[in-house]
Design a protein around this motif. Structure first.
Motif, PDB file in Angstrom:
ATOM      1  N   HIS A  30      -1.972  37.248  68.438  1.00 22.32           N
ATOM      2  CA  HIS A  30      -3.244  37.452  69.145  1.00 22.32           C
ATOM      3  C   HIS A  30      -4.158  36.261  68.883  1.00 22.32           C
ATOM      4  CE1 HIS A  30      -5.724  38.432  65.633  1.00 22.32           C
ATOM      5  NE2 HIS A  30      -4.827  39.319  65.226  1.00 22.32           N
ATOM      6  N   GLN A  31      -5.303  36.223  69.561  1.00 24.70           N
ATOM      7  CA  GLN A  31      -6.168  35.045  69.506  1.00 24.70           C
ATOM      8  C   GLN A  31      -7.384  35.199  68.605  1.00 24.70           C
ATOM      9  OE1 GLN A  31      -7.110  35.621  73.816  1.00 24.70           O
ATOM     10  NE2 GLN A  31      -9.217  35.089  73.244  1.00 24.70           N
ATOM     11  N   TRP A  32      -7.582  36.373  67.973  1.00 25.40           N
ATOM     12  CA  TRP A  32      -8.848  36.658  67.298  1.00 25.40           C
ATOM     13  C   TRP A  32      -8.780  36.489  65.779  1.00 25.40           C
ATOM     14  CZ3 TRP A  32      -6.835  39.808  71.214  1.00 25.40           C
ATOM     15  CH2 TRP A  32      -7.477  39.657  72.450  1.00 25.40           C
ATOM     16  N   SER A  33      -9.949  36.517  65.167  1.00 24.50           N
ATOM     17  CA  SER A  33     -10.027  36.446  63.711  1.00 24.50           C
ATOM     18  C   SER A  33      -9.655  37.806  63.123  1.00 24.50           C
ATOM     19  CB  SER A  33     -11.450  36.076  63.279  1.00 24.50           C
ATOM     20  OG  SER A  33     -12.317  37.189  63.446  1.00 24.50           O
ATOM     21  N   SER A  65      -2.597  31.256  66.392  1.00 24.02           N
ATOM     22  CA  SER A  65      -1.774  30.381  65.550  1.00 24.02           C
ATOM     23  C   SER A  65      -0.324  30.295  66.023  1.00 24.02           C
ATOM     24  CB  SER A  65      -1.807  30.870  64.097  1.00 24.02           C
ATOM     25  OG  SER A  65      -1.331  32.203  63.997  1.00 24.02           O
ATOM     26  N   LEU A  66       0.098  31.228  66.860  1.00 26.11           N
ATOM     27  CA  LEU A  66       1.495  31.233  67.314  1.00 26.11           C
ATOM     28  C   LEU A  66       1.605  30.800  68.777  1.00 26.11           C
ATOM     29  CD1 LEU A  66       4.314  31.865  66.201  1.00 26.11           C
ATOM     30  CD2 LEU A  66       4.056  34.198  67.073  1.00 26.11           C
ATOM     31  N   PHE A  67       0.747  31.366  69.627  1.00 27.56           N
ATOM     32  CA  PHE A  67       0.703  30.995  71.046  1.00 27.56           C
ATOM     33  C   PHE A  67      -0.751  30.852  71.477  1.00 27.56           C
ATOM     34  CE2 PHE A  67       4.819  33.206  70.840  1.00 27.56           C
ATOM     35  CZ  PHE A  67       5.633  32.323  71.525  1.00 27.56           C
ATOM     36  N   LYS A  68      -0.992  30.029  72.469  1.00 24.48           N
ATOM     37  CA  LYS A  68      -2.328  29.922  73.033  1.00 24.48           C
ATOM     38  C   LYS A  68      -2.683  31.247  73.713  1.00 24.48           C
ATOM     39  CE  LYS A  68      -2.197  24.925  73.780  1.00 24.48           C
ATOM     40  NZ  LYS A  68      -2.215  23.825  74.774  1.00 24.48           N
ATOM     41  N   PRO A  69      -3.992  31.595  73.760  1.00 19.75           N
ATOM     42  CA  PRO A  69      -4.406  32.910  74.266  1.00 19.75           C
ATOM     43  C   PRO A  69      -3.809  33.297  75.614  1.00 19.75           C
ATOM     44  CG  PRO A  69      -6.279  31.812  73.284  1.00 19.75           C
ATOM     45  CD  PRO A  69      -5.154  30.809  73.272  1.00 19.75           C
ATOM     46  N   GLN A  80      10.736  36.249  73.567  1.00 21.93           N
ATOM     47  CA  GLN A  80      10.484  35.199  72.571  1.00 21.93           C
ATOM     48  C   GLN A  80       9.353  35.606  71.624  1.00 21.93           C
ATOM     49  OE1 GLN A  80       9.554  32.282  75.481  1.00 21.93           O
ATOM     50  NE2 GLN A  80      11.668  31.609  75.788  1.00 21.93           N
ATOM     51  N   LEU A  81       8.640  36.656  71.975  1.00 18.04           N
ATOM     52  CA  LEU A  81       7.571  37.238  71.174  1.00 18.04           C
ATOM     53  C   LEU A  81       7.751  38.742  71.234  1.00 18.04           C
ATOM     54  CD1 LEU A  81       4.817  36.980  69.652  1.00 18.04           C
ATOM     55  CD2 LEU A  81       3.702  37.056  71.900  1.00 18.04           C
ATOM     56  N   ASP A  82       7.546  39.422  70.105  1.00 20.46           N
ATOM     57  CA  ASP A  82       7.801  40.863  70.068  1.00 20.46           C
ATOM     58  C   ASP A  82       6.596  41.690  70.515  1.00 20.46           C
ATOM     59  OD1 ASP A  82      10.443  40.546  68.896  1.00 20.46           O
ATOM     60  OD2 ASP A  82       9.386  39.963  67.060  1.00 20.46           O
ATOM     61  N   MET A  83       5.390  41.302  70.071  1.00 20.01           N
ATOM     62  CA  MET A  83       4.198  42.105  70.328  1.00 20.01           C
ATOM     63  C   MET A  83       2.982  41.188  70.502  1.00 20.01           C
ATOM     64  SD  MET A  83       4.944  44.819  67.222  1.00 20.01           S
ATOM     65  CE  MET A  83       3.708  46.053  67.625  1.00 20.01           C
ATOM     66  N   THR A  84       1.989  41.669  71.236  1.00 20.69           N
ATOM     67  CA  THR A  84       0.739  40.932  71.359  1.00 20.69           C
ATOM     68  C   THR A  84      -0.399  41.885  71.699  1.00 20.69           C
ATOM     69  OG1 THR A  84      -0.412  39.112  72.492  1.00 20.69           O
ATOM     70  CG2 THR A  84       1.070  40.421  73.826  1.00 20.69           C
ATOM     71  N   VAL A  85      -1.610  41.543  71.261  1.00 25.50           N
ATOM     72  CA  VAL A  85      -2.815  42.198  71.767  1.00 25.50           C
ATOM     73  C   VAL A  85      -3.411  41.209  72.753  1.00 25.50           C
ATOM     74  CG1 VAL A  85      -4.983  43.348  71.225  1.00 25.50           C
ATOM     75  CG2 VAL A  85      -3.166  43.253  69.504  1.00 25.50           C
ATOM     76  N   LEU A  86      -3.503  41.616  74.015  1.00 27.09           N
ATOM     77  CA  LEU A  86      -3.783  40.656  75.077  1.00 27.09           C
ATOM     78  C   LEU A  86      -4.714  41.243  76.138  1.00 27.09           C
ATOM     79  CD1 LEU A  86      -2.641  37.878  76.392  1.00 27.09           C
ATOM     80  CD2 LEU A  86      -1.290  39.428  77.798  1.00 27.09           C
TER      81      LEU A  86
END
Length: 328
Positions: A30-33, A65-69, A80-86
């Protein structure tokens, strides 16, 4: 012969012990702190799954840190990615129907958002996700507002001539209809864009306004209040093939964890708006209020711009819009 047999048994025992001792690891991006509500939702799922002791570990990669938002949905759909909050509208380029999850004035309040997440409208969206090998684990909507670098933003004429950030295509269309100039970027880029003069106004979620410290760069903030124009669907998603590849205990633990996280998400989302207003006010930022008349002016503009374009551009757009509007 006996020695060979004993060696084989010992090797098998070691292999079994190694298998039992190594939990399967899932990567969540995910993209957040780590202070953001969306990270907290992911952390609840990870902690609950760990506590279930089903040989499954979720490793969280926050702060983009892993993928751009805006580049998380495609690797998720490809395994290529298992999970995300998007924010699902970020993937509107892959599935134009997702632009309906950030449609101005479509969601009335947080409880209405929860009803939308449990409706035929969401079932139709989930069917589209399934085409991309994606599934929803945790549903969640967040409200948001406007912030102005030099002035308050409450009604359409306030953005005329301003370089403005919107989170998705539908909001961009509405803002362009109000004669704003549009700058597309992830919410994580708003701070720098305002600092360098690229942006004069922005809208995003209450949570992002706080976690990205936008209060340091603006003079006026219009939070979501009794009326909120901005509601965005931001679920925790998972690659469906990855989920299907887990054993029954792991799947059950993941679903139970997700149910707990979803309840937290809804209750905390309701608190975010008031909390954000307090943070901005304490930072010396002027707090503006959008009146019901302002809201209706925005919504009338959206119907002529965003709603109209969505129906024209998406093959089953009218049916999806009708399903969303049917939710009381």
């Amino acid at each position: 012969m006996k020695a060979m047999f004993k060696t084989a048994v010992a090797a098998l025992a070691l292999a079994s012990a190694g298998t039992l001792g190594s939990a399967e690891e899932l990567r969540l991006s995910h993209q957040w702190s780590n202070k953001d509500i969306r990270h907290q939702v992911a952390q609840i799922v990870a902690d609950e799954v760990a506590a279930a002791d089903v040989d499954l570990e979720i490793k969280i990669f926050g702060s983009k840190s892993l993928f751009k938002p805006r580049e998380q949905y495609k690797p998720l759909s490809r395994g290529q990615l298992d999970m995300t909050v998007l924010p699902l509208s970020y993937a509107g380029g892959q599935q134009p129907a997702y632009n309906l999850t950030l449609m101005p004035g479509l969601v009335k309040n947080h409880d209405h958002a929860a009803r939308l997440a449990d409706s035929p409208f969401m079932e139709a969206l989930e069917a589209k996700m399934a085409e991309d090998d994606v599934m929803v684990l945790v549903h969640g909507y967040l409200a948001g507002g406007f912030a102005g670098k030099d002035k308050c933003i409450t009604k359409p004429e306030d953005v005329a001539g301003l370089q403005t950030r919107a989170a998705g295509k539908s909001f961009e269309q509405m803002l362009a209809g109000a004669d704003a100039s549009i700058a597309s970027m992830a919410s994580s880029e708003i701070y720098n864009a305002m600092q360098t003069g690229v942006l004069q106004a922005a809208n995003t979620s209450s949570s992002s306004f706080v976690s990205y410290r936008i209060y340091e760069q603006v003079s006026c903030y219009t939070p979501a209040g009794d009326v909120a124009l901005w509601f965005m669907y931001q679920p925790l998603l998972m690659n469906k093939s990855t989920f299907d590849g887990l054993n029954e205990d792991q799947q059950a633990a993941l679903l139970a964890a997700s149910e707990k996280a979803q309840a937290f998400y809804l209750e905390e989302a309701k608190k975010q708006d008031a909390n954000s207003a307090k943070v901005f006010e304490e930072a010396g930022v002027e707090i503006a209020e959008m009146t019901p008349e302002d809201f209706e002016a925005w919504r009338a503009l959206a119907i002529e711009t965003s709603y109209k374009a969505f129906v024209e551009e998406v093959p089953d757009g009218q049916d999806l819009l009708d399903k969303a509007l049917a939710v009381e």
